[in-house]
Scaffold this active site. Sequence first.
Site, PDB file in Angstrom:
ATOM      1  N   SER A 159       0.399  -1.096  -0.046  1.00 39.32           N
ATOM      2  CA  SER A 159      -0.178  -0.097   0.022  1.00 39.32           C
ATOM      3  C   SER A 159       1.118   1.320  -0.068  1.00 39.32           C
ATOM      4  O   SER A 159      -0.191   2.687  -0.463  1.00 39.32           O
ATOM      5  CB  SER A 159      -1.693  -0.117   0.906  1.00 39.32           C
ATOM      6  OG  SER A 159      -0.415  -0.413   2.675  1.00 39.32           O
ATOM      7  N   ASP A 408      -4.223   5.234  11.356  1.00 36.54           N
ATOM      8  CA  ASP A 408      -2.830   4.878  10.751  1.00 36.54           C
ATOM      9  C   ASP A 408      -1.854   5.778  10.094  1.00 36.54           C
ATOM     10  O   ASP A 408      -1.892   7.394   9.992  1.00 36.54           O
ATOM     11  CB  ASP A 408      -3.784   5.506   9.049  1.00 36.54           C
ATOM     12  CG  ASP A 408      -2.588   4.930   7.308  1.00 36.54           C
ATOM     13  OD1 ASP A 408      -2.072   5.074   8.323  1.00 36.54           O
ATOM     14  OD2 ASP A 408      -3.711   4.747   6.731  1.00 36.54           O
ATOM     15  N   HIS A 411       0.362   4.818   5.982  1.00 36.15           N
ATOM     16  CA  HIS A 411       0.559   5.976   4.903  1.00 36.15           C
ATOM     17  C   HIS A 411       0.754   7.444   5.183  1.00 36.15           C
ATOM     18  O   HIS A 411       0.491   7.306   6.494  1.00 36.15           O
ATOM     19  CB  HIS A 411      -0.671   5.345   4.454  1.00 36.15           C
ATOM     20  CG  HIS A 411      -0.984   4.647   4.162  1.00 36.15           C
ATOM     21  ND1 HIS A 411      -2.209   3.426   4.927  1.00 36.15           N
ATOM     22  CD2 HIS A 411      -0.256   3.508   3.177  1.00 36.15           C
ATOM     23  CE1 HIS A 411      -2.008   2.243   4.953  1.00 36.15           C
ATOM     24  NE2 HIS A 411      -1.335   1.982   3.691  1.00 36.15           N
TER      25      HIS A 411
END
Length: 433
Positions: A159, A408, A411
Amino acid sequence: MVACEPLHSSSQKPLPPRSTKPGYFLPKTVCIWLACGFLFLAFLHLLCCSPRDAQEAAFSYVLQYANDAYSKLITFRSGGGQPCDYSEGRWVWAPGHARRYNATVCDVKEGQDCLLNGRPDTGYLDWRWQPAGCPLPAFDAAAFLTAVRGKHVAFVGDSMARNQGESLACLLTSAVPHRVVYRDPVRYRRHFMRWAFPTHDVTVSVYWAPFLGRATGKCENYSMPYNLVDLDAPADRWAADADTMDVVVLAASHWVLNPAVYHNGGEVVGVHGHPELKHTDIGYTTPLRQVYRMSLEWLSSGRPRTVVLATFSPTHFENHPLDDPTACAKKEPYKEGEKELDSMEKELRRIVVEEAEAAVQRNGPGGAVRIEVLDVTKLAAMRPDGHPGPYMNRDPFANGVAQKMPTDCLHFCLPGPVDTFNEVLQQILMKKR
Ligand SMILES: *[C@@H]1O[C@H](CO)[C@@H](O)[C@H](O)[C@H]1NC(C)=O
Ligand SMILES: *[C@@H]1O[C@H](CO)[C@@H](O)[C@H](O)[C@H]1NC(C)=O
């Protein structure tokens, strides 16, 4: 959430045994001490009493010549012609520098559209990466497309590869005419995406392949306890398209920390992080080396092309569990020396650099396949403030603050620090061979 919790940090290597040789003759010892003292004083002088530019020049010089093969991979010539090592440097305050596009318009994964999700502090968009020794030019869509005219640029990996691929799509689509060629019909999955830029006959694609190799299990269904990975075969979709790729950015260091069963030639060769399977733990370094090596070998046959290996981009779940909304609540980049990489992060970075070097050796000088390293580990490590955190979801605090929330810290927000990866990529692709 696709954050991958490191299961254990790398095992400590034993120290080499102490030399048992008798000591040197006294005068020689004195000489060595005097020499060391002198060097130390010269170093101190450089650190404290010379202008910052001279320091940066000296350090970039030292860095550059420390390892010639490596430095060839990570330096480019700046406009003035001097070599520039972008992998070392610092973030400097530059208001508005990173407000590059509207992520909602270029349709990024919702979890990384931090402004849409209501992140109130936007200071993370006011920083610019200053490499040691020269400025990093701002992203220039026309220059990027000119450098890859007529080519297919593919991001292959986990990702973070997608995060960078979506960043590039936004940087380009906000500036030049384009066409969306393919979108994953399942919007949150985004396993494959493609954009076309007809003015320069350029195609950009993103292929989800978290292990690079063929994999099933947890990476397809998060309720599964582990992954099943083939170390000897690339994942199907990118392998099928490999013949069309001219520039390939590989980024896949995170998933090897997850539990997995590894296969080679159809046989189980090891497991990781799943003791119930009663097999020797293979760790994560061996599989990581093998999937990069297999992918580089696969990409080194066939057409001439450029393969860019992006190094590990560290997470910032700073001593908090993955679901603590304050896990990456810092509002500013780290300053030099404030945070060092841990041994696992260093190792994950080093493996990718070493596999790039090994591929350069295997392919020989002037080989048809050009290998480059996109060494983002340090610049990413210094940006704890650039992640979505709880703003991976829309208006996360609408119903008050909970103790546990999806967070998160892996990312980057779009726009955000990951755009800098593409500024460096642009310099790599514009570099003369
Ligand atoms: C992005 O564009 C959308 C749709 O045009 C708009 O509603 C939104 O306010 C914009 N966001 C930012 C941060 O400018
Ligand atoms: C995902 O895995 C779980 C646990 O093995 C299973 O019950 C479920 O049906 C799977 N979901 C899909 C979509 O395959």
